[in-house]
Scaffold this motif. Structure first.
Motif, mmCIF file in Angstrom:
data_model
loop_
_atom_site.group_PDB
_atom_site.id
_atom_site.type_symbol
_atom_site.label_atom_id
_atom_site.label_comp_id
_atom_site.label_asym_id
_atom_site.label_seq_id
_atom_site.Cartn_x
_atom_site.Cartn_y
_atom_site.Cartn_z
ATOM 1 N N ALA A 100 51.317 -28.137 -78.444
ATOM 2 C CA ALA A 100 52.596 -28.780 -78.765
ATOM 3 C C ALA A 100 52.547 -30.280 -78.481
ATOM 4 C CB ALA A 100 53.729 -28.126 -77.975
ATOM 5 N N PHE B 293 50.502 -31.994 -81.159
ATOM 6 C CA PHE B 293 51.285 -32.049 -82.393
ATOM 7 C C PHE B 293 52.313 -33.182 -82.306
ATOM 8 C CE2 PHE B 293 54.883 -30.921 -85.069
ATOM 9 C CZ PHE B 293 54.256 -30.633 -86.279
ATOM 10 N N LEU C 188 50.733 -23.783 -85.916
ATOM 11 C CA LEU C 188 50.977 -25.210 -85.701
ATOM 12 C C LEU C 188 49.955 -26.071 -86.456
ATOM 13 C CD1 LEU C 188 53.127 -26.828 -84.293
ATOM 14 C CD2 LEU C 188 51.723 -26.849 -82.233
#
Length: 165
Positions: free
Chosen positions: A114, A117, A150
């Motif tokens: 995360a 990203f 993702l």
């Protein structure tokens, strides 16, 4: 000034004292300790200490911290403890190292993937066409070995960006 305090804390095995001193340096944005923090960042095997140093470097805000942070992030010894190191890049100019960050979007750690990203997302409008293309290639290669959702979202985001500019 700090060096003596660090040595005292370290010799006494007082890691909490060292961590507090480093956090204080970051809060005060004390650039005079920059070289010392970089040296300690690269040499320590203690994840808590490494994370505290990374946050202090981020707080100080000197872009010279980017390369050492990338070096530590990509070192195999930090596997399993990269989330905070990646987070520390947020306040710095890391765009020239985006291709080193992209592979971590597929990491098995939710925090690491995360954060990677988010770092890509933060730089989307600053990527050159070549960087965008390279990032796409890195992600496509990763997708062939890793079915992370993702990664697919990041690839889609990069492809759409190329047509919006």
């Amino acid at each position: 000034m700090y060096t003596n305090m660090f040595q005292k804390h370290l010799s006494q095995g007082d890691m909490e004292g060292v961590v507090k001193q480093i956090a204080y340096i970051g809060e005060k944005k004390d650039i005079t300790q920059f070289a010392f923090l970089i040296e300690l960042l690269k040499s320590t095997d203690n994840a808590i200490l490494r994370n505290t140093i990374a946050i202090a470097l981020s707080d100080i805000g000197d872009d010279r911290a980017v390369e050492p942070l990338i070096e530590v992030i990509t070192d195999s010894k930090t596997s399993g403890s990269r989330g905070t190191l990646l987070y520390a890049l947020e306040n710095l100019n890391y765009i020239v190292h985006i291709e080193n960050i992209i592979p971590f979007i597929g990491d098995s750690s939710l925090e690491v993937s995360a954060q990677s990203f988010m770092l890509l997302e933060q730089m989307m409008d600053k990527l050159s066409d070549l960087q965008n293309l390279r990032c796409q290639q890195i992600i496509e290669m990763q997708i062939s070995h890793n079915q992370s959702k993702l990664l697919e979202v990041a690839l889609d985001m990069l492809k759409k960006w190329r047509y919006q500019v």
